[in-house]
Design an enzyme around this catalytic site. Structure first.
Site, PDB file in Angstrom:
ATOM      1  CG  HIS A 140      -5.866 -40.972  31.469  1.00 29.18           C
ATOM      2  ND1 HIS A 140      -6.440 -39.741  31.226  1.00 29.18           N
ATOM      3  CD2 HIS A 140      -4.644 -40.711  32.005  1.00 29.18           C
ATOM      4  CE1 HIS A 140      -5.608 -38.790  31.598  1.00 29.18           C
ATOM      5  NE2 HIS A 140      -4.506 -39.349  32.075  1.00 29.18           N
ATOM      6  CD  GLU A 141      -1.921 -43.408  33.322  1.00 38.79           C
ATOM      7  OE1 GLU A 141      -0.740 -43.237  32.984  1.00 38.79           O
ATOM      8  OE2 GLU A 141      -2.601 -42.514  33.854  1.00 38.79           O
ATOM      9  CG  HIS A 201      -0.632 -40.121  29.367  1.00 40.72           C
ATOM     10  ND1 HIS A 201      -0.652 -38.772  29.032  1.00 40.72           N
ATOM     11  CD2 HIS A 201      -1.293 -40.219  30.560  1.00 40.72           C
ATOM     12  CE1 HIS A 201      -1.301 -38.099  29.960  1.00 40.72           C
ATOM     13  NE2 HIS A 201      -1.703 -38.948  30.894  1.00 40.72           N
ATOM     14  CD  GLU A 246      -3.276 -35.677  32.880  1.00 39.84           C
ATOM     15  OE1 GLU A 246      -4.088 -36.017  33.758  1.00 39.84           O
ATOM     16  OE2 GLU A 246      -2.549 -36.493  32.310  1.00 39.84           O
TER      17      GLU A 246
END
Length: 268
Positions: free
Chosen positions: A142-143, A146, A200
């Protein structure tokens, strides 16, 4: 009044001249295709991120909290090394990023990946969630997502656009320099400012595909957020920049079938 309008128009022209509409990533199997408006250069943001990340490393070193537990460090490194090669599906140039992966000993429940591939995982996230390898892969993926989608650059660009009335006029009138402290701003968007729901959702979906391609069960992304919900936002720094909701879990559940085949292929 006319002179003010001329200055304002000049400021808008300055803003427009520097703005780019970019496609930061390929859509992948998950289908993230949104184009983004950028006012800040990728190179400048990465330079700022490197400074901000080094500052965090220095702070952790001073506290004796950087990569203090070898087993945890090796575990995070192993998971990250499986995820990072998958990034080229979305961005071939990510293979040339100067990736860094570190672990900080702290009770905070958090993790981040700054622009250019600067990853940090906090031990509190692992310990308080009792995170499995797959759940940890969901967080790191997920990071990384980003960073691939350049969400920090996008948020800085939006902030710059909101300063048009001040910076644009200053440039048009020659009243000062527009030098920005990018390192501080990258740190601010990393540690303080929440991501938009749109960002997100993109990070959830891209991260889901990254973990599946790396051979981690994508269903672990769901159990991860269920654990986050039980932990409670007041106990997690992660919630300050990554708000949780039932809708994100439903979105993940809807997208798991899109990457299930990738997960099965990676396990063979």
């Amino acid at each position: 009044m006319r002179s003010f309008h001329k200055v304002l128009i000049a400021g808008i022209a300055v803003l427009a001249a520097g703005c780019q509409t970019v496609q930061t990533t390929q859509p992948g199997a998950i289908g993230v295709e949104r184009k983004q408006h950028m006012l800040v250069s990728e190179a400048d943001v990465e330079k700022g991120a490197q400074v901000a990340y080094q500052q965090e490393l220095d702070k952790a070193k001073q506290k004796g909290a950087l990569n203090a537990d070898k087993n945890t460090y090796d575990r995070v490194q192993t998971i990250s090394r499986r995820l990072i090669p998958q990034t080229t599906v979305f961005r071939p140039d990510a293979a040339d990023w100067k990736w860094e992966v570190n672990v900080q000993t702290t009770d905070d429940v958090n993790a981040y990946c700054m622009p250019g591939g600067k990853i940090m995982v906090y031990t509190g996230l692992i310990e308080q969630l009792h995170a499995t390898d797959a759940e940890l892969a969901a967080v790191i993926g997920h990071e990384i997502a980003h960073a691939l989608r350049e969400h920090s650059r996008e948020r800085l660009s939006r902030a710059y656009a909101q300063q048009l009335a001040l910076t644009g006029i200053a440039l048009a009138t020659g009243a000062g320099d527009m030098t920005m402290e990018l390192a501080n701003q990258v740190a601010a968007v990393t540690f303080t400012l929440p991501h938009s729901r749109e960002q997100e959702a993109e990070a959830d979906r891209v991260g889901l595909e990254l973990m599946a391609r790396a051979g981690y069960d994508p269903n672990a992304s769901i159990t991860l957020w269920q654990k986050m919900g039980k932990l409670g936002g007041s106990k997690s720094e992660f919630f300050s920049t990554h708000p949780s909701s039932d809708s994100r879990i439903k979105d993940l559940q809807a997208n798991v079938p899109k990457v299930a085949g990738l997960y099965e292929a990676a396990r063979r």
